[in-house]
Design a protein around this motif. Structure first.
Motif, PDB file in Angstrom:
ATOM      1  N   ALA A   1       0.839  -1.190   0.000  1.00 39.60           N
ATOM      2  CA  ALA A   1       0.000   0.000   0.000  1.00 39.60           C
ATOM      3  C   ALA A   1       0.877   1.244   0.000  1.00 39.60           C
ATOM      4  N   LEU A   2       0.448   2.264  -0.713  1.00 42.65           N
ATOM      5  CA  LEU A   2       1.229   3.498  -0.801  1.00 42.65           C
ATOM      6  C   LEU A   2       1.623   4.056   0.561  1.00 42.65           C
ATOM      7  N   PRO A   3       0.715   4.111   1.532  1.00 39.56           N
ATOM      8  CA  PRO A   3       1.125   4.665   2.827  1.00 39.56           C
ATOM      9  C   PRO A   3       2.284   3.895   3.469  1.00 39.56           C
ATOM     10  N   LEU A   4       2.238   2.584   3.381  1.00 44.12           N
ATOM     11  CA  LEU A   4       3.310   1.771   3.970  1.00 44.12           C
ATOM     12  C   LEU A   4       4.604   1.884   3.182  1.00 44.12           C
ATOM     13  N   LEU A   5       4.493   1.914   1.880  1.00 45.41           N
ATOM     14  CA  LEU A   5       5.673   2.040   1.038  1.00 45.41           C
ATOM     15  C   LEU A   5       6.346   3.385   1.264  1.00 45.41           C
ATOM     16  N   ALA A   6       5.553   4.443   1.335  1.00 42.24           N
ATOM     17  CA  ALA A   6       6.106   5.772   1.591  1.00 42.24           C
ATOM     18  C   ALA A   6       6.795   5.819   2.955  1.00 42.24           C
ATOM     19  N   LEU A   7       6.155   5.254   3.957  1.00 47.87           N
ATOM     20  CA  LEU A   7       6.741   5.224   5.300  1.00 47.87           C
ATOM     21  C   LEU A   7       8.053   4.465   5.299  1.00 47.87           C
ATOM     22  N   ASP A   8       8.062   3.328   4.629  1.00 47.79           N
ATOM     23  CA  ASP A   8       9.268   2.499   4.545  1.00 47.79           C
ATOM     24  C   ASP A   8      10.407   3.247   3.851  1.00 47.79           C
ATOM     25  N   LEU A   9      10.059   4.067   2.866  1.00 50.15           N
ATOM     26  CA  LEU A   9      11.068   4.824   2.126  1.00 50.15           C
ATOM     27  C   LEU A   9      11.435   6.150   2.801  1.00 50.15           C
ATOM     28  N   GLY A  10      10.667   6.532   3.826  1.00 50.75           N
ATOM     29  CA  GLY A  10      10.944   7.774   4.542  1.00 50.75           C
ATOM     30  C   GLY A  10      10.517   9.022   3.789  1.00 50.75           C
ATOM     31  N   ILE A  11       9.463   8.892   2.962  1.00 54.96           N
ATOM     32  CA  ILE A  11       8.947  10.032   2.208  1.00 54.96           C
ATOM     33  C   ILE A  11       7.437  10.097   2.395  1.00 54.96           C
ATOM     34  N   THR A  12       6.830  11.212   1.986  1.00 57.88           N
ATOM     35  CA  THR A  12       5.382  11.335   2.092  1.00 57.88           C
ATOM     36  C   THR A  12       4.712  10.587   0.939  1.00 57.88           C
ATOM     37  N   GLN A  13       3.417  10.353   1.086  1.00 55.00           N
ATOM     38  CA  GLN A  13       2.673   9.685   0.019  1.00 55.00           C
ATOM     39  C   GLN A  13       2.666  10.530  -1.248  1.00 55.00           C
ATOM     40  N   ASP A  14       2.556  11.848  -1.084  1.00 51.74           N
ATOM     41  CA  ASP A  14       2.589  12.725  -2.259  1.00 51.74           C
ATOM     42  C   ASP A  14       3.933  12.644  -2.970  1.00 51.74           C
TER      43      ASP A  14
END
Length: 85
Positions: free
Chosen positions: A15-28
């Motif tokens: 999911a985008l929220p988890l992927l963004a969190l894992d990468l240390g960036i925002t969903q946008d």
């Protein structure tokens, strides 16, 4: 960063929220990078038939955000990006 995103997609995405969190960036920020990667030819969106979507969910692709419906897979160019990194 593109190689990191590509590796996550090959590993099963998420999911985008988890992927963004894992990468240390925002969903946008992640959406912007995914759009850039698609424009540059590293990613493509699969054309899942309604039957595939109904029976396998996101099984016809490598990376998926079920919340937003964003699905991507790496192109040959995207796979080379991972091999270089």
């Amino acid at each position: 960063m593109f190689a990191d995103i590509a590796e996550k997609i090959v590993a099963g995405g998420g999911a985008l929220p988890l992927l963004a969190l894992d990468l240390g960036i925002t969903q946008d920020q992640l959406r912007e990078r995914l759009a850039m990667m698609e424009h540059m030819g590293y990613l493509s969106r699969p054309e899942c038939s309604p039957e595939e979507q109904a029976t396998t969910g996101c099984g016809c692709c490598s990376g998926c955000s079920k919340e937003s419906g964003d699905r991507f897979f790496l192109t040959e160019k995207g796979m080379k990006l991972i091999r270089k990194g």
